[in-house]
Design a protein around this motif. Sequence first.
Motif, PDB file in Angstrom:
ATOM      1  N   ILE A  33      43.876  58.010  55.456  1.00 21.64           N
ATOM      2  CA  ILE A  33      42.903  56.860  54.640  1.00 21.64           C
ATOM      3  C   ILE A  33      43.686  56.054  53.656  1.00 21.64           C
ATOM      4  CG2 ILE A  33      41.633  58.240  53.212  1.00 21.64           C
ATOM      5  CD1 ILE A  33      39.056  56.660  53.967  1.00 21.64           C
ATOM      6  N   GLY A  34      44.508  56.685  52.844  1.00 20.64           N
ATOM      7  CA  GLY A  34      45.418  56.221  51.612  1.00 20.64           C
ATOM      8  C   GLY A  34      46.315  55.041  52.151  1.00 20.64           C
ATOM      9  N   ASP A  35      46.997  55.505  53.334  1.00 20.64           N
ATOM     10  CA  ASP A  35      47.809  54.433  53.933  1.00 20.64           C
ATOM     11  C   ASP A  35      47.362  53.431  54.710  1.00 20.64           C
ATOM     12  OD1 ASP A  35      50.119  55.974  53.205  1.00 20.64           O
ATOM     13  OD2 ASP A  35      50.316  57.065  55.007  1.00 20.64           O
ATOM     14  N   LEU A  36      46.166  53.478  55.103  1.00 21.50           N
ATOM     15  CA  LEU A  36      45.183  52.486  55.916  1.00 21.50           C
ATOM     16  C   LEU A  36      44.846  51.735  54.833  1.00 21.50           C
ATOM     17  CD1 LEU A  36      44.113  51.311  58.304  1.00 21.50           C
ATOM     18  CD2 LEU A  36      42.126  52.702  58.095  1.00 21.50           C
ATOM     19  N   ALA A  37      44.301  52.231  53.680  1.00 16.56           N
ATOM     20  CA  ALA A  37      43.803  51.246  52.541  1.00 16.56           C
ATOM     21  C   ALA A  37      44.895  50.318  52.013  1.00 16.56           C
ATOM     22  CB  ALA A  37      43.323  52.350  51.376  1.00 16.56           C
ATOM     23  N   LYS A  38      46.003  51.005  51.842  1.00 21.63           N
ATOM     24  CA  LYS A  38      47.262  50.184  51.351  1.00 21.63           C
ATOM     25  C   LYS A  38      47.755  48.929  52.434  1.00 21.63           C
ATOM     26  CE  LYS A  38      49.437  54.090  48.963  1.00 21.63           C
ATOM     27  NZ  LYS A  38      50.529  54.931  48.692  1.00 21.63           N
ATOM     28  N   ILE A  39      47.422  49.348  53.629  1.00 21.31           N
ATOM     29  CA  ILE A  39      47.625  48.545  54.662  1.00 21.31           C
ATOM     30  C   ILE A  39      46.575  47.235  54.600  1.00 21.31           C
ATOM     31  CG2 ILE A  39      47.710  47.871  57.209  1.00 21.31           C
ATOM     32  CD1 ILE A  39      48.961  50.761  57.543  1.00 21.31           C
ATOM     33  N   ALA A  40      45.466  47.776  54.505  1.00 22.94           N
ATOM     34  CA  ALA A  40      44.110  46.793  54.439  1.00 22.94           C
ATOM     35  C   ALA A  40      44.337  45.741  53.141  1.00 22.94           C
ATOM     36  CB  ALA A  40      42.760  47.338  54.335  1.00 22.94           C
ATOM     37  N   ASN A  41      44.894  46.445  51.950  1.00 22.68           N
ATOM     38  CA  ASN A  41      44.875  45.332  50.816  1.00 22.68           C
ATOM     39  C   ASN A  41      46.094  44.466  51.012  1.00 22.68           C
ATOM     40  OD1 ASN A  41      42.906  46.606  49.325  1.00 22.68           O
ATOM     41  ND2 ASN A  41      44.142  48.352  48.253  1.00 22.68           N
ATOM     42  N   THR A  42      47.222  44.926  51.543  1.00 21.96           N
ATOM     43  CA  THR A  42      48.354  44.156  52.016  1.00 21.96           C
ATOM     44  C   THR A  42      48.218  43.133  52.953  1.00 21.96           C
ATOM     45  OG1 THR A  42      50.105  45.993  51.623  1.00 21.96           O
ATOM     46  CG2 THR A  42      50.882  44.067  52.766  1.00 21.96           C
ATOM     47  N   LEU A  43      47.370  43.325  53.687  1.00 22.05           N
ATOM     48  CA  LEU A  43      46.939  42.107  54.796  1.00 22.05           C
ATOM     49  C   LEU A  43      45.882  41.240  54.252  1.00 22.05           C
ATOM     50  CD1 LEU A  43      46.573  44.232  58.087  1.00 22.05           C
ATOM     51  CD2 LEU A  43      48.239  42.562  57.520  1.00 22.05           C
ATOM     52  N   SER A  44      45.063  41.977  53.567  1.00 22.75           N
ATOM     53  CA  SER A  44      44.029  41.050  52.679  1.00 22.75           C
ATOM     54  C   SER A  44      44.767  39.902  51.712  1.00 22.75           C
ATOM     55  CB  SER A  44      43.077  41.722  51.797  1.00 22.75           C
ATOM     56  OG  SER A  44      42.009  41.115  51.154  1.00 22.75           O
ATOM     57  N   PHE A  45      45.847  40.273  50.916  1.00 16.36           N
ATOM     58  CA  PHE A  45      46.417  39.704  50.143  1.00 16.36           C
ATOM     59  C   PHE A  45      47.308  38.845  50.985  1.00 16.36           C
ATOM     60  CE2 PHE A  45      50.653  38.776  47.950  1.00 16.36           C
ATOM     61  CZ  PHE A  45      50.215  37.925  46.718  1.00 16.36           C
ATOM     62  N   LEU A  46      47.736  39.008  51.897  1.00 20.11           N
ATOM     63  CA  LEU A  46      48.631  38.104  52.836  1.00 20.11           C
ATOM     64  C   LEU A  46      47.976  37.015  53.567  1.00 20.11           C
ATOM     65  CD1 LEU A  46      51.362  37.527  54.730  1.00 20.11           C
ATOM     66  CD2 LEU A  46      50.134  39.037  56.414  1.00 20.11           C
ATOM     67  N   PHE A  47      46.772  37.465  53.912  1.00 19.15           N
ATOM     68  CA  PHE A  47      45.653  36.327  54.593  1.00 19.15           C
ATOM     69  C   PHE A  47      45.169  35.467  53.656  1.00 19.15           C
ATOM     70  CE2 PHE A  47      44.960  39.255  58.395  1.00 19.15           C
ATOM     71  CZ  PHE A  47      46.060  38.563  59.038  1.00 19.15           C
ATOM     72  N   SER A  48      44.837  35.951  52.258  1.00 22.30           N
ATOM     73  CA  SER A  48      44.227  35.192  51.261  1.00 22.30           C
ATOM     74  C   SER A  48      45.197  34.089  50.555  1.00 22.30           C
ATOM     75  CB  SER A  48      43.627  35.889  50.110  1.00 22.30           C
ATOM     76  OG  SER A  48      44.578  36.929  49.692  1.00 22.30           O
ATOM     77  N   THR A  49      46.285  34.633  50.488  1.00 17.72           N
ATOM     78  CA  THR A  49      47.530  33.824  50.156  1.00 17.72           C
ATOM     79  C   THR A  49      47.963  32.760  51.081  1.00 17.72           C
ATOM     80  OG1 THR A  49      48.347  35.758  48.564  1.00 17.72           O
ATOM     81  CG2 THR A  49      49.748  33.821  49.010  1.00 17.72           C
ATOM     82  N   ALA A  50      47.997  33.258  52.060  1.00 21.03           N
ATOM     83  CA  ALA A  50      48.210  32.059  53.173  1.00 21.03           C
ATOM     84  C   ALA A  50      47.366  30.936  53.532  1.00 21.03           C
ATOM     85  CB  ALA A  50      48.411  32.694  54.738  1.00 21.03           C
ATOM     86  N   ALA A  51      45.860  31.410  53.372  1.00 19.02           N
ATOM     87  CA  ALA A  51      44.953  30.545  53.251  1.00 19.02           C
ATOM     88  C   ALA A  51      44.862  29.719  52.142  1.00 19.02           C
ATOM     89  CB  ALA A  51      43.559  31.143  53.302  1.00 19.02           C
ATOM     90  N   ARG A  52      45.239  30.336  51.021  1.00 16.40           N
ATOM     91  CA  ARG A  52      45.113  29.346  49.402  1.00 16.40           C
ATOM     92  C   ARG A  52      46.255  28.353  49.532  1.00 16.40           C
ATOM     93  NH1 ARG A  52      46.550  33.285  45.870  1.00 16.40           N
ATOM     94  NH2 ARG A  52      44.379  34.146  46.722  1.00 16.40           N
ATOM     95  N   ASN A  53      47.429  28.758  50.306  1.00 16.91           N
ATOM     96  CA  ASN A  53      48.594  27.798  50.417  1.00 16.91           C
ATOM     97  C   ASN A  53      48.647  27.110  51.693  1.00 16.91           C
ATOM     98  OD1 ASN A  53      50.071  28.498  47.941  1.00 16.91           O
ATOM     99  ND2 ASN A  53      50.338  30.657  48.995  1.00 16.91           N
ATOM    100  N   ASN A  54      47.532  26.809  52.376  1.00 16.11           N
ATOM    101  CA  ASN A  54      47.290  26.510  53.844  1.00 16.11           C
ATOM    102  C   ASN A  54      48.635  26.520  54.740  1.00 16.11           C
ATOM    103  OD1 ASN A  54      44.903  25.195  53.573  1.00 16.11           O
ATOM    104  ND2 ASN A  54      45.509  23.412  52.221  1.00 16.11           N
ATOM    105  N   LEU A  55      49.014  27.578  54.893  1.00 12.91           N
ATOM    106  CA  LEU A  55      50.119  27.807  55.800  1.00 12.91           C
ATOM    107  C   LEU A  55      49.702  27.833  57.450  1.00 12.91           C
ATOM    108  CD1 LEU A  55      52.075  30.849  54.154  1.00 12.91           C
ATOM    109  CD2 LEU A  55      52.520  28.489  53.710  1.00 12.91           C
ATOM    110  N   SER A  56      50.537  27.195  57.989  1.00  6.88           N
ATOM    111  CA  SER A  56      50.389  26.992  59.466  1.00  6.88           C
ATOM    112  C   SER A  56      50.922  28.490  60.146  1.00  6.88           C
ATOM    113  CB  SER A  56      51.182  25.904  60.250  1.00  6.88           C
ATOM    114  OG  SER A  56      52.550  26.265  60.077  1.00  6.88           O
ATOM    115  N   THR A  57      50.426  28.633  61.168  1.00  8.88           N
ATOM    116  CA  THR A  57      50.888  30.041  61.919  1.00  8.88           C
ATOM    117  C   THR A  57      52.435  30.289  61.941  1.00  8.88           C
ATOM    118  OG1 THR A  57      48.862  29.808  63.076  1.00  8.88           O
ATOM    119  CG2 THR A  57      50.622  31.220  63.933  1.00  8.88           C
ATOM    120  N   GLU A  58      53.078  29.212  62.257  1.00  7.25           N
ATOM    121  CA  GLU A  58      54.779  29.213  62.337  1.00  7.25           C
ATOM    122  C   GLU A  58      55.204  29.500  60.676  1.00  7.25           C
ATOM    123  OE1 GLU A  58      56.392  29.934  64.768  1.00  7.25           O
ATOM    124  OE2 GLU A  58      54.476  29.617  65.860  1.00  7.25           O
TER     125      GLU A  58
END
Length: 171
Positions: A33-58
């Motif tokens: 569960i600890g590793d999964l929580a780290k993965i979830a936090n990383t993906l959440s940061f990745l997606f929210s940063t990408a949204a904030r910067n309006n990144l396209s998929t590419e």
Amino acid sequence: CEQIIQHLNHKIPGINTAELCQRIQTSGVDINIGDLAKIANTLSFLFSTAARNNLSTEELVTTLGSGGSTLPKHAVQVIRHVWNEQGKAIAVSEDERNMATVGQFVDMKWKLGVAMSSDTCRSLKYPYVTVTLTVADPSGQITDKSFEMTVPQFKNFFRQFKEMASVLETV
């Protein structure tokens, strides 16, 4: 990835990592569960940063590939697919970013119990209330917080909730 996108879109209050970990382990993947929580936090940061910067998929995939990233190819493909399908729906306003520092209340459960005896006291007959609060922290992980109160403490707790309700009615 999909649960994180749903959380960022405010469709679900958070990611229940304990339940998700059990589902992943049932499918045959060895993860704690600890590793999964780290993965979830990383993906959440990745997606929210990408949204904030309006990144396209590419742009997102190119950014993931740069800087000596060690992500497996299949992980990048999943991120690409989810971002391509659902990423544009994430709207990150300034107000939402400021609110993200506080957890979110999800649920509350309570039960009344009576302690009948213990190893040091034969006859307690002591009533107590156990309260379990389910809270989604800012990263979206859902956790339970439990505590016990005496009946007088619970009456005070209840009185404070009634005061909050009356104040909210005036708003």
